[in-house]
Design an enzyme around this catalytic site. Structure first.
Site, short mmCIF file in Angstrom:
data_model
loop_
_atom_site.label_atom_id
_atom_site.label_comp_id
_atom_site.label_asym_id
_atom_site.label_seq_id
_atom_site.Cartn_x
_atom_site.Cartn_y
_atom_site.Cartn_z
N HIS A 46 16.94 -34.14 -8.32
CA HIS A 46 18.04 -34.94 -7.79
C HIS A 46 17.55 -35.96 -6.76
O HIS A 46 18.23 -36.23 -5.76
CB HIS A 46 19.10 -34.03 -7.17
CG HIS A 46 19.80 -33.16 -8.16
ND1 HIS A 46 20.58 -33.67 -9.17
CD2 HIS A 46 19.83 -31.81 -8.29
CE1 HIS A 46 21.07 -32.67 -9.89
NE2 HIS A 46 20.62 -31.53 -9.39
N ARG A 73 10.09 -28.77 -7.51
CA ARG A 73 11.17 -28.51 -8.46
C ARG A 73 11.15 -29.66 -9.48
O ARG A 73 11.37 -30.82 -9.12
CB ARG A 73 12.51 -28.44 -7.76
CG ARG A 73 13.59 -27.73 -8.61
CD ARG A 73 14.53 -28.67 -9.27
NE ARG A 73 15.37 -29.38 -8.35
CZ ARG A 73 16.59 -28.95 -7.93
NH1 ARG A 73 17.09 -27.82 -8.36
NH2 ARG A 73 17.30 -29.70 -7.10
N ASP A 87 -0.73 -30.96 -12.53
CA ASP A 87 -1.97 -31.69 -12.29
C ASP A 87 -2.11 -32.14 -10.83
O ASP A 87 -3.21 -32.45 -10.37
CB ASP A 87 -2.06 -32.91 -13.20
CG ASP A 87 -2.44 -32.55 -14.63
OD1 ASP A 87 -2.94 -31.42 -14.85
OD2 ASP A 87 -2.24 -33.39 -15.53
N GLU A 151 21.54 -20.58 -12.68
CA GLU A 151 22.67 -21.34 -12.14
C GLU A 151 23.71 -21.65 -13.21
O GLU A 151 24.50 -22.59 -13.06
CB GLU A 151 22.18 -22.62 -11.47
CG GLU A 151 21.16 -23.40 -12.28
CD GLU A 151 20.44 -24.47 -11.46
OE1 GLU A 151 20.85 -24.74 -10.32
OE2 GLU A 151 19.46 -25.04 -11.98
N ASP A 177 25.41 -25.18 -8.21
CA ASP A 177 25.60 -25.23 -9.66
C ASP A 177 26.20 -23.94 -10.18
O ASP A 177 27.04 -23.98 -11.10
CB ASP A 177 24.27 -25.51 -10.35
CG ASP A 177 23.89 -26.98 -10.30
OD1 ASP A 177 24.71 -27.82 -10.72
OD2 ASP A 177 22.79 -27.30 -9.83
#
Length: 256
Positions: A46, A73, A87, A151, A177
């Site tokens: 987000h 995340r 990576d 969620e 959520d």
């Protein structure tokens, strides 16, 4: 092979604290890491952050004088997105909206090198930019924390099977959520509490730590009392908003 301190502490059931960052300036995760949290989340679901932003945030966390580590995340449970983040050498990776054991299995596979998984081998930061490719492949399965977000209603219904997926290190309840999925956004009443209890029970049964996000100090106390194994104790933007609002209110009061 060695484990990260974060993975060891989660595995051993020690209390663990985190903090959530969304702002692109690497000074934000840096100053949070210096505060003394065990880990700092760099969010890409987000936020407008790109891979360069994430890389600089992880460098800032690693450069802090504390033992804080970085967890990213990812925006979705996608093999390519996960590979590119790994990576950059985070201590952990978190995938949103895991609703079935099959999705959890795919998530774990995306974090593992063949033959156990499907992660591609590269020469990025995690491999010392090519100086330690073999060492990274050997360590890859031992030093990464894999967190699945629960969620959705199917996620709660399937949480026992999800928690049992080999290679999954922790579960995370997204309170916003999950409450929205239950039809009551922001309501932490009986239905939400029942869903949380189900997730906590599954985590306990399968020795899989369960955490969540607190957006206020009251939330921190609530989640600890509810029995979460780890708590992410705040969000940068929310704390900045509260601080700014409080400063303006104080100024207006002083002028009255």
């Amino acid at each position: 092979m060695t484990e990260t301190r974060l993975r060891t502490r989660l595995r051993d059931g020690e209390p663990v604290s985190g903090y959530w960052t969304t702002l692109a300036d690497p000074a934000v995760p840096e100053l949070v890491a210096e505060t003394g949290f065990d880990f700092v989340v760099v969010d890409t679901e987000h936020t407008p952050s790109n891979l360069e932003t994430v890389a600089n945030g992880l460098r800032a966390i690693d450069a802090a004088s504390t033992e804080a580590t970085g967890v990213v995340r990812v925006p979705w449970n996608d093999q390519v997105k996960i590979k590119r983040v790994l990576d950059l050498d985070p201590a952990g990776v978190m995938a949103p909206m895991i609703s079935t054991p099959e999705e959890a299995t795919e998530f774990v596979a995306a974090t593992r090198y063949p033959p156990r998984g499907v992660r591609g081998i590269g020469v990025g930061r995690s491999a010392g930019y090519g100086r330690d490719v073999g060492g990274q492949v050997e360590r890859g399965d031992a030093d990464l924390v894999r967190v699945a977000q629960i969620e959705t209603e199917p996620g709660v219904e399937n949480v026992g099977e999800i928690a049992a997926v080999e290679g999954l290190d922790a579960l995370f309840i997204g309170p916003a959520d999950l409450s929205a999925a239950l039809g009551s956004f922001g309501d932490h009443g009986d239905e939400f509490e029942d869903a949380v209890s189900r997730v906590l029970d599954a985590g306990s049964e399968h020795d899989t730590p369960v955490g969540t996000l607190a957006t206020s100090t009251d939330d921190v106390e609530r989640w600890v009392e509810w029995g979460f194994d780890y708590v992410i104790c705040g969000v940068d933007t929310l704390d900045l908003v509260r601080g700014a609002d409080a400063a303006l209110t104080a100024h207006e009061a002083a002028r009255e």
